[in-house]
Motif scaffolding. Sequence first.
Motif, mmCIF file in Angstrom:
data_model
loop_
_atom_site.group_PDB
_atom_site.id
_atom_site.type_symbol
_atom_site.label_atom_id
_atom_site.label_comp_id
_atom_site.label_asym_id
_atom_site.label_seq_id
_atom_site.Cartn_x
_atom_site.Cartn_y
_atom_site.Cartn_z
ATOM 1 N N LEU A 9 0.849 -1.190 0.000
ATOM 2 C CA LEU A 9 0.000 0.000 0.000
ATOM 3 C C LEU A 9 0.888 1.244 0.000
ATOM 4 O O LEU A 9 0.983 1.979 0.963
ATOM 5 C CB LEU A 9 -0.918 -0.006 1.223
ATOM 6 N N GLY A 10 1.593 1.419 -1.099
ATOM 7 C CA GLY A 10 2.455 2.583 -1.238
ATOM 8 C C GLY A 10 1.905 3.513 -2.296
ATOM 9 O O GLY A 10 0.830 3.307 -2.844
ATOM 10 N N GLY A 54 1.330 -3.369 3.694
ATOM 11 C CA GLY A 54 2.596 -2.701 3.394
ATOM 12 C C GLY A 54 2.410 -1.211 3.271
ATOM 13 O O GLY A 54 2.625 -0.636 2.195
ATOM 14 N N VAL A 55 2.020 -0.568 4.362
ATOM 15 C CA VAL A 55 1.723 0.860 4.337
ATOM 16 C C VAL A 55 3.004 1.668 4.167
ATOM 17 O O VAL A 55 4.042 1.357 4.749
ATOM 18 C CB VAL A 55 0.983 1.303 5.612
ATOM 19 N N SER A 56 2.915 2.704 3.355
ATOM 20 C CA SER A 56 4.031 3.615 3.130
ATOM 21 C C SER A 56 3.513 5.036 3.266
ATOM 22 O O SER A 56 2.546 5.411 2.615
ATOM 23 C CB SER A 56 4.623 3.393 1.736
ATOM 24 N N TYR A 88 1.039 -4.526 10.300
ATOM 25 C CA TYR A 88 1.483 -3.410 9.472
ATOM 26 C C TYR A 88 2.993 -3.430 9.262
ATOM 27 O O TYR A 88 3.758 -3.900 10.106
ATOM 28 C CB TYR A 88 1.068 -2.082 10.118
ATOM 29 N N GLN A 89 3.398 -2.889 8.123
ATOM 30 C CA GLN A 89 4.815 -2.721 7.835
ATOM 31 C C GLN A 89 5.410 -1.706 8.810
ATOM 32 O O GLN A 89 4.832 -0.647 9.039
ATOM 33 C CB GLN A 89 4.984 -2.223 6.402
ATOM 34 N N PRO A 90 6.568 -2.004 9.392
ATOM 35 C CA PRO A 90 7.202 -1.021 10.269
ATOM 36 C C PRO A 90 7.654 0.202 9.475
ATOM 37 O O PRO A 90 7.636 0.198 8.238
ATOM 38 C CB PRO A 90 8.401 -1.787 10.848
ATOM 39 N N ARG A 102 9.416 -7.703 0.915
ATOM 40 C CA ARG A 102 10.680 -8.086 1.563
ATOM 41 C C ARG A 102 10.724 -7.628 3.020
ATOM 42 O O ARG A 102 11.065 -8.400 3.927
ATOM 43 C CB ARG A 102 11.862 -7.481 0.806
ATOM 44 N N ILE A 103 10.375 -6.364 3.246
ATOM 45 C CA ILE A 103 10.416 -5.806 4.595
ATOM 46 C C ILE A 103 9.517 -6.601 5.535
ATOM 47 O O ILE A 103 9.904 -6.960 6.660
ATOM 48 C CB ILE A 103 10.001 -4.320 4.568
ATOM 49 N N ILE A 104 8.308 -6.883 5.091
ATOM 50 C CA ILE A 104 7.341 -7.594 5.932
ATOM 51 C C ILE A 104 7.795 -9.024 6.192
ATOM 52 O O ILE A 104 7.709 -9.522 7.328
ATOM 53 C CB ILE A 104 5.943 -7.548 5.288
#
Length: 411
Positions: A9-10, A54-56, A88-90, A102-104
């Motif tokens: 979600l970017g 994947g919040v940005s 949520y994505q950090p 990748r991050i998640i």
Amino acid sequence: MIKYAIIPLGGLGTRLYPLTVETSKAMIRFLNRPLIEFIIYRLASQGVREIYLGVSGYVNYRNVYDYLGEGYRLSSKYNLPNSFRVRYQPLEDSVGNADSVRIIMEYYDITDPVIVVQADTVFDMNIYDLWSFHVKNNAFMTIVLKSIDDPEELKDFGVALIDPDMRIRGFVEKPRNIEEVGSRLVNTGIYLLSEEFRSFITSSEVLEMRKKGLMDFGRDIIPKLIREGKRVYGYDKIDYWFDVGTPKRYLEAVMYLLRKLSPEELDVSEYWNNIKFQGRSSRSKALHKEIISKASQKKIILEGDVLIGRHVSIGDWVRIRDAVIDNYTIVEDGAVIEGSVVMDRSFVGKGSTIINSIIGRHVKIGRNAFIEGSIIGDDCIIGDNTKIIKSKIWPHKNIDPMVSMENMSIR
């Protein structure tokens, strides 16, 4: 079976401007609910137990977290198991939808298969059948494909080049000559990733790509997988799929699903002919009865498929055809609404006409206004006797009475 889903979600959702100027595209009102709720329900109802967003950016995070929280509200609403969670994505900057994955995966130590779904799509398919296809073909990655018949629409997507066994040889991005491609199957942005994908996405080669900003699934990651000979397959047994990232496709998806979805999926409490009503409170039900009574007496005309939200008030001599009227909206006498969406807590003045348009949240439209093929952002005021055709108006704008505009953007 698939237990984990990641929804990148970017981005700013610019294709949906002015609706997303101040709102995450995942939280756009869609059939009187946030869009993300439809995506999550479709996944959770088929066994997915953990949704990773994947919040940005601040706006994306704030909008989505304030509504969804950890998922307890949706769990209660849809009677999901206690194990259902939304995470949520950090706060780590991502440089593409694959980087968000990748991050998640690293942060939450995910080593199981994962389904990835884009935040601006609505779809329906059998996830278990997708999983079975993936396992049968020993796929490293399975990409969900959708056949599109319209040659002009095909030019907006990556078209798959596939073997008879559905193995993908590559994609032609936004092809100019459809006949030369020989395929009408496009990438939906829905991916099933094998257990081995985490090792790939965290490899030194991919991390070097990240430094160059090359972390988009369609543009960078999938071509690399195919070049390396990884088993990338296409799955095309999907009931429906819409990319709702533009106003035109948003309206197309709304009108299709308004006809397609069951009363339960639309959260409908009552219906009359093809008119569907939401809301179970005594006040909502009283308004439903009033609207049905007026329609029965021909004091208002309701045609086609119409969804009417909670606490909606409709005056006399109103005509509504193929439209969605969101919660707490007031439609005054003599108004006409066709092929349009009017979002929540809006006001449509006496004698005004809205055709093939999207009206944002908390919009006040004066008397005898005419709006066609236009997008009105949130919290706007449209004056009496205005004429707005094929135009976009950004949030919080006031349009003076008697103004006429066509093919304009007011920012």
